[in-house]
Every structure is written in structure tokens, then in C-alpha cells.
Design a protein around this motif. Structure first.
Motif, PDB file in Angstrom:
ATOM      1  N   LYS A  20       0.838  -1.211   0.000  1.00 40.67           N
ATOM      2  CA  LYS A  20       0.000   0.000   0.000  1.00 40.67           C
ATOM      3  C   LYS A  20       0.870   1.256   0.000  1.00 40.67           C
ATOM      4  O   LYS A  20       0.587   2.231  -0.690  1.00 40.67           O
ATOM      5  CB  LYS A  20      -0.911  -0.008   1.228  1.00 40.67           C
ATOM      6  N   GLY A  21       1.957   1.205   0.763  1.00 39.21           N
ATOM      7  CA  GLY A  21       2.866   2.342   0.818  1.00 39.21           C
ATOM      8  C   GLY A  21       3.522   2.626  -0.519  1.00 39.21           C
ATOM      9  O   GLY A  21       3.732   3.788  -0.891  1.00 39.21           O
ATOM     10  N   GLU A  22       3.843   1.580  -1.235  1.00 43.53           N
ATOM     11  CA  GLU A  22       4.447   1.736  -2.563  1.00 43.53           C
ATOM     12  C   GLU A  22       3.486   2.429  -3.523  1.00 43.53           C
ATOM     13  O   GLU A  22       3.915   3.206  -4.381  1.00 43.53           O
ATOM     14  CB  GLU A  22       4.868   0.372  -3.106  1.00 43.53           C
ATOM     15  N   GLN A  23       2.197   2.169  -3.341  1.00 45.09           N
ATOM     16  CA  GLN A  23       1.196   2.840  -4.186  1.00 45.09           C
ATOM     17  C   GLN A  23       1.141   4.335  -3.888  1.00 45.09           C
ATOM     18  O   GLN A  23       1.083   5.162  -4.802  1.00 45.09           O
ATOM     19  CB  GLN A  23      -0.179   2.194  -3.963  1.00 45.09           C
ATOM     20  N   TYR A  24       1.134   4.697  -2.607  1.00 43.29           N
ATOM     21  CA  TYR A  24       1.166   6.116  -2.224  1.00 43.29           C
ATOM     22  C   TYR A  24       2.458   6.772  -2.716  1.00 43.29           C
ATOM     23  O   TYR A  24       2.455   7.903  -3.212  1.00 43.29           O
ATOM     24  CB  TYR A  24       1.060   6.267  -0.706  1.00 43.29           C
ATOM     25  N   PHE A  25       3.555   6.063  -2.553  1.00 47.06           N
ATOM     26  CA  PHE A  25       4.862   6.571  -2.964  1.00 47.06           C
ATOM     27  C   PHE A  25       4.882   6.855  -4.460  1.00 47.06           C
ATOM     28  O   PHE A  25       5.396   7.892  -4.899  1.00 47.06           O
ATOM     29  CB  PHE A  25       5.941   5.543  -2.603  1.00 47.06           C
ATOM     30  N   ALA A  26       4.314   5.968  -5.248  1.00 48.32           N
ATOM     31  CA  ALA A  26       4.289   6.128  -6.706  1.00 48.32           C
ATOM     32  C   ALA A  26       3.467   7.346  -7.118  1.00 48.32           C
ATOM     33  O   ALA A  26       3.714   7.936  -8.185  1.00 48.32           O
ATOM     34  CB  ALA A  26       3.726   4.870  -7.359  1.00 48.32           C
ATOM     35  N   ARG A  27       2.519   7.744  -6.260  1.00 46.95           N
ATOM     36  CA  ARG A  27       1.678   8.918  -6.550  1.00 46.95           C
ATOM     37  C   ARG A  27       2.251  10.189  -5.916  1.00 46.95           C
ATOM     38  O   ARG A  27       1.575  11.222  -5.885  1.00 46.95           O
ATOM     39  CB  ARG A  27       0.247   8.682  -6.050  1.00 46.95           C
ATOM     40  N   ASP A  28       3.465  10.108  -5.393  1.00 44.53           N
ATOM     41  CA  ASP A  28       4.118  11.233  -4.716  1.00 44.53           C
ATOM     42  C   ASP A  28       3.375  11.692  -3.467  1.00 44.53           C
ATOM     43  O   ASP A  28       3.537  12.841  -3.032  1.00 44.53           O
ATOM     44  CB  ASP A  28       4.304  12.426  -5.674  1.00 44.53           C
ATOM     45  N   PHE A  47       3.878  11.466  -0.297  1.00 44.56           N
ATOM     46  CA  PHE A  47       4.956  11.042   0.593  1.00 44.56           C
ATOM     47  C   PHE A  47       4.550  11.031   2.068  1.00 44.56           C
ATOM     48  O   PHE A  47       4.983  10.163   2.825  1.00 44.56           O
ATOM     49  CB  PHE A  47       6.185  11.923   0.378  1.00 44.56           C
ATOM     50  N   ALA A  48       3.730  11.986   2.488  1.00 46.37           N
ATOM     51  CA  ALA A  48       3.287  12.029   3.888  1.00 46.37           C
ATOM     52  C   ALA A  48       2.435  10.805   4.224  1.00 46.37           C
ATOM     53  O   ALA A  48       2.595  10.189   5.283  1.00 46.37           O
ATOM     54  CB  ALA A  48       2.512  13.312   4.167  1.00 46.37           C
ATOM     55  N   LEU A  49       1.527  10.451   3.313  1.00 41.65           N
ATOM     56  CA  LEU A  49       0.689   9.255   3.515  1.00 41.65           C
ATOM     57  C   LEU A  49       1.532   7.989   3.486  1.00 41.65           C
ATOM     58  O   LEU A  49       1.337   7.078   4.295  1.00 41.65           O
ATOM     59  CB  LEU A  49      -0.402   9.179   2.437  1.00 41.65           C
ATOM     60  N   LYS A  52      12.835   1.249   5.067  1.00 41.15           N
ATOM     61  CA  LYS A  52      13.796   2.273   5.504  1.00 41.15           C
ATOM     62  C   LYS A  52      14.231   3.139   4.324  1.00 41.15           C
ATOM     63  O   LYS A  52      14.360   4.354   4.448  1.00 41.15           O
ATOM     64  CB  LYS A  52      15.009   1.621   6.156  1.00 41.15           C
ATOM     65  N   ALA A  53      14.459   2.490   3.180  1.00 36.17           N
ATOM     66  CA  ALA A  53      14.838   3.240   1.982  1.00 36.17           C
ATOM     67  C   ALA A  53      13.692   4.142   1.523  1.00 36.17           C
ATOM     68  O   ALA A  53      13.901   5.328   1.236  1.00 36.17           O
ATOM     69  CB  ALA A  53      15.231   2.276   0.863  1.00 36.17           C
ATOM     70  N   TYR A  54      12.486   3.580   1.475  1.00 34.79           N
ATOM     71  CA  TYR A  54      11.312   4.367   1.073  1.00 34.79           C
ATOM     72  C   TYR A  54      11.097   5.547   2.023  1.00 34.79           C
ATOM     73  O   TYR A  54      10.862   6.677   1.581  1.00 34.79           O
ATOM     74  CB  TYR A  54      10.056   3.488   1.070  1.00 34.79           C
ATOM     75  N   ALA A  55      11.175   5.277   3.316  1.00 33.84           N
ATOM     76  CA  ALA A  55      10.951   6.336   4.305  1.00 33.84           C
ATOM     77  C   ALA A  55      12.014   7.430   4.177  1.00 33.84           C
ATOM     78  O   ALA A  55      11.708   8.620   4.264  1.00 33.84           O
ATOM     79  CB  ALA A  55      10.957   5.749   5.715  1.00 33.84           C
ATOM     80  N   GLY A  56      13.259   7.018   3.952  1.00 32.90           N
ATOM     81  CA  GLY A  56      14.339   7.984   3.768  1.00 32.90           C
ATOM     82  C   GLY A  56      14.091   8.887   2.577  1.00 32.90           C
ATOM     83  O   GLY A  56      14.290  10.115   2.640  1.00 32.90           O
ATOM     84  N   ILE A  57      13.632   8.296   1.484  1.00 37.96           N
ATOM     85  CA  ILE A  57      13.336   9.086   0.276  1.00 37.96           C
ATOM     86  C   ILE A  57      12.169  10.042   0.545  1.00 37.96           C
ATOM     87  O   ILE A  57      12.185  11.199   0.110  1.00 37.96           O
ATOM     88  CB  ILE A  57      13.018   8.161  -0.917  1.00 37.96           C
ATOM     89  N   CYS A  58      11.166   9.545   1.277  1.00 38.13           N
ATOM     90  CA  CYS A  58      10.021  10.401   1.622  1.00 38.13           C
ATOM     91  C   CYS A  58      10.473  11.626   2.407  1.00 38.13           C
ATOM     92  O   CYS A  58      10.071  12.760   2.107  1.00 38.13           O
ATOM     93  CB  CYS A  58       8.992   9.609   2.436  1.00 38.13           C
ATOM     94  N   TYR A  59      11.303  11.402   3.417  1.00 33.50           N
ATOM     95  CA  TYR A  59      11.806  12.529   4.214  1.00 33.50           C
ATOM     96  C   TYR A  59      12.631  13.482   3.348  1.00 33.50           C
ATOM     97  O   TYR A  59      12.566  14.708   3.514  1.00 33.50           O
ATOM     98  CB  TYR A  59      12.634  12.016   5.390  1.00 33.50           C
ATOM     99  N   PHE A  60      13.427  12.931   2.456  1.00 33.50           N
ATOM    100  CA  PHE A  60      14.219  13.757   1.537  1.00 33.50           C
ATOM    101  C   PHE A  60      13.305  14.635   0.680  1.00 33.50           C
ATOM    102  O   PHE A  60      13.544  15.845   0.531  1.00 33.50           O
ATOM    103  CB  PHE A  60      15.083  12.863   0.646  1.00 33.50           C
ATOM    104  N   LYS A  61      12.256  14.026   0.145  1.00 33.48           N
ATOM    105  CA  LYS A  61      11.313  14.769  -0.701  1.00 33.48           C
ATOM    106  C   LYS A  61      10.563  15.830   0.092  1.00 33.48           C
ATOM    107  O   LYS A  61      10.175  16.868  -0.448  1.00 33.48           O
ATOM    108  CB  LYS A  61      10.306  13.794  -1.336  1.00 33.48           C
TER     109      LYS A  61
END
Length: 227
Positions: A67-75, A77-79, A108-117
């Protein structure tokens, strides 16, 4: 006669060893049995943990991260990072619950990218450093992203070191030229033009088929002109 005597001595030595082995087994029979049983229990426990605990956790973590990957793909990032308050707990929640699993590591990688964005470079650095990987694409890209975080935080020298680590770790024409170019530009910002030329020249000579190599001559000329 000597041969026979030698053979007899050998037979006696072997017989003595066998006899002593039998005596040892008889004397320590209970200890040996307990030792074998203990080993069997350890093996059974390891298999039980793997099939009864680790594999189910891996499956749960993989399902949670989808589910997180789906939110991530839609930018979103907070969700992706914090969850939706309903059926997804967010990458942070996955890390807390399943951090030791493969999917937890990926979170951890996804979360790191989210924080970066989202502009939080320090949190991004902490999570990206906690990610572990050994492939030729994702792992170097994460290393390079740590460099971006440091540059964004004003620590350009540290950023350069991570760009160079990323290029070296990847050693391919897709990832390496990207981070060598970033390193060159960062070197120019510090007026270290010789180092910049070296980074650009590596792209030209080693990764000449990459897209970054197509206009690298102008970067080399610029850095040389500034020296």
C-alpha cells in the motif's frame, strides 16, 4: 619378519584406539545422548522459528509495504510515510514492526526518500544509512541520495564523499556517471577545479556510452577555464 611385526603393531594401535573409543562411549553415553538431543532441539527450534515466525513476518511485512508503494508512486509522501489512519500504518510503522525483515529494510529506503522529498534531510540520512543492500543499482543510488542530503544540508564535502562512494559501488554506466557528475559540480562549488576535471574526465573515459558523457566536454572545459 619385520613387516609382520610392523603390521602387528599397527593392528594393536588400531585395536587400542577402537577399544578406547568404545570405553569413552560407554563412559559418556548419557552425555552423548543428551548432546545429540540438545542439537536436535536446536535444529528443530531454528526450523520452527523460520517457518513459524520469520516467514509469516516476511509475508506480513511484504503485504503491509504494498500500500505504501502505491502512495509513494503517486508522490503522496506524507501518507506513504505515516499511513492513512485506516488500513495502512505507513513506512515508519512497518519499520517499527518489521524492521528486521527484507520488506522492513526496504521500508527504511522508502521512508528515507520520503523525508528527503519532504525536506527533512537529517531524518532522511538516518534512515538511508540504516538501509542495507548489496545490488548494483538500488544500493549505490541510496548511497548517492545520502550525498544529496548532505549537500542540501550545506555539508558539501561529505556529500561529495557519498557521491564518489555511490559511483564506485555501482561501477556501471547507468548509476556511476550520474554521481560522478554530481561530484564534479559539487567540487566546482568549492573551487576545487582539478578534482572536478578528474570526475568529469572519468565519465568521458570510462563511461563514454552514458547519457552524461554526451555533453561532458563542456563541463570539463568550464572547470579547466576556472582553474
Amino acid at each position: 619378519m619385520a613387516t609382520k611385526e610392523k603390521g602387528t603393531n599397527t593392528e594393536l594401535e588400531v585395536g587400542e584406539i577402537v577399544s578406547r573409543s568404545e570405553q569413552f562411549i560407554e563412559k559418556n553415553q548419557k552425555n552423548i545422548i543428551y548432546g545429540v538431543l540438545a542439537l536436535a532441539l536446536v535444529v528443530a527450534a531454528v526450523l520452527g522459528i523460520r517457518h513459524g515466525y520469520l516467514i509469516p513476518r516476511e509475508n506480513k511485512a511484504a503485504a503491509a509495504i504494498f500500500k505504501g508503494e502505491q502512495y509513494f508512486a503517486r508522490d503522496s509522501f506524507a501518507l506513504a510515510l505515516n499511513g492513512n489512519g485506516a488500513d495502512f500504518e505507513g513506512f515508519e510503522g512497518i519499520i517499527k514492526q518489521y524492521g528486521s525483515t527484507k520488506s522492513g529494510n526496504l521500508a527504511k529506503a522508502y521512508a528515507g526518500i520520503c523525508y528527503f522529498k519532504m525536506g527533512d534531510n537529517q531524518k532522511a540520512i538516518n534512515l538511508l544509512k540504516d538501509f542495507s543492500g548489496s545490488d548494483d543499482m538500488i544500493s549505490p543510488a541510496i548511497t548517492g541520495l545520502i550525498g544529496d542530503c548532505y549537500v542540501n544540508s550545506g555539508n558539501v564535502k561529505e556529500g561529495i564523499s557519498y557521491f564518489e562512494k555511490a559511483a564506485k559501488k555501482a561501477d556501471n554506466e547507468v548509476v556511476s556517471p550520474v554521481y560522478l557528475k554530481k561530484a564534479g559540480i559539487a567540487y566546482e562549488s568549492l573551487n576545487q577545479y582539478n578534482d572536478a576535471v578528474k570526475a568529469y574526465t572519468t565519465i568521458k573515459e570510462k563511461y563514454y556510452n552514458s547519457s552524461e558523457a554526451s555533453d561532458i566536454d563542456k563541463y570539463i572545459a568550464r572547470a579547466q577555464a576556472k582553474k
